[in-house]
Design an enzyme around this catalytic site. Structure first.
Site, mmCIF file in Angstrom:
data_model
loop_
_atom_site.group_PDB
_atom_site.id
_atom_site.type_symbol
_atom_site.label_atom_id
_atom_site.label_comp_id
_atom_site.label_asym_id
_atom_site.label_seq_id
_atom_site.Cartn_x
_atom_site.Cartn_y
_atom_site.Cartn_z
ATOM 1 N N HIS A 138 37.193 -48.059 -54.055
ATOM 2 C CA HIS A 138 38.070 -49.013 -54.727
ATOM 3 C C HIS A 138 37.326 -49.888 -55.735
ATOM 4 C CE1 HIS A 138 36.562 -52.389 -52.215
ATOM 5 N NE2 HIS A 138 36.498 -51.478 -51.262
ATOM 6 N N ASP A 139 37.993 -50.139 -56.851
ATOM 7 C CA ASP A 139 37.540 -51.095 -57.869
ATOM 8 C C ASP A 139 36.278 -50.658 -58.597
ATOM 9 O OD1 ASP A 139 39.605 -53.192 -57.222
ATOM 10 O OD2 ASP A 139 38.538 -53.181 -55.311
ATOM 11 N N GLY A 141 32.591 -49.786 -52.960
ATOM 12 C CA GLY A 141 33.513 -50.537 -53.795
ATOM 13 C C GLY A 141 32.821 -51.354 -54.867
#
Length: 256
Positions: free
Chosen positions: A119-120, A137
């Protein structure tokens, strides 16, 4: 172009010439651009936008919810550009509200089997993640970086452009542009001279990068002193300026 066994939600936005293989699943909020192929048994879900001419192989997982215990199902995006190749069992996850709300992948990247983008993360163009390479992340990877098989990158770490990371490396700090890193925990061991030559860097630019590298990593100077000396001694070299600026902005510190 859609196999009769594939399940495509009526809300998905699929270009007319997209190919979707047997038993693939395409979710409600997915957008897929022209020329893209989705292999058998692939799952594309969540708020995922995929550009044109991508090739996604069988069993890949694209746009799944992030592996973050803080995630509560809020809208978050995965944006994938054009001409990327995603091989078998690779996983690319959506962003989180706390991390900016989106994971972003540029163009012409290669994600080999079992590689993972968490994520991200933000990836540039022409990046290669070899088999089993894993990004935690909030990792940033710049253009033309190559991550060897089974290497892992700690969250919030930055990987500069034209970096080569050896297979099996555990990367916990930033790796500056044009360099090579290896080991557990990974250390910067030199500049990616062969890669730079292949990419058409001039001899003058490579000499400047070498000189800057030696000042940062081999001179014994404090980082601030080395950066000041670079600014005074190596002029009119955009590559050196990029190298120095990356180090200057490092929040986690530079792998050394």
């Amino acid at each position: 172009m859609i196999h009769p066994t594939a399940i495509v939600h009526e809300g998905a936005q699929i270009a007319e010439d997209v190919e979707i293989g047997p038993y693939a699943i395409i979710g409600e909020h997915v957008k897929i651009g022209s020329g893209t192929t989705v292999g058998p048994h692939t799952v594309v879900e969540g708020w995922t936008e995929i550009g044109c001419d991508n090739r996604i192989f069988q069993f890949a997982s694209i746009g799944a919810a992030p592996q973050d215990l803080k995630y509560r199902g809020e809208k978050a995006l995965l944006k994938i550009g054009d001409r990327n190749t995603v091989r078998e069992f690779a996983t690319l996850h959506r962003g989180t509200a706390d991390g900016g709300g989106e994971t972003v992948v540029g163009n012409d990247n290669l994600f080999m089997a079992y590689s993972h983008v968490a994520h991200d993360c933000i990836l540039g163009n022409q990046v290669i993640l070899a088999n089993g390479a894993t990004l935690a992340g909030h990792v940033e990877v710049d253009d033309f970086a190559i991550l060897g098989g089974l290497c892992a990158v700690h969250q919030f770490t930055r990987i500069g452009s034209h970096v080569m990371i050896s297979g099996g490396s555990m990367v916990t700090q930033d790796v500056p542009p044009f360099s090579i890193a290896q080991g557990d925990r990974a250390k910067t061991v030199g500049i990616n001279q062969i890669g730079l030559k292949r990419r058409g860097f001039s001899d003058e630019a490579i000499r400047g990068i070498k000189q800057a590298y030696k000042l940062i990593f081999r001179s014994g100077l404090r980082t601030e002193e080395a950066l000041e000396q670079i600014a005074n001694e190596i002029n009119d070299c955009p590559e050196v300026e990029k190298f120095a600026e990356f180090i200057r902005k490092s929040a986690r510190g530079v792998a050394r």
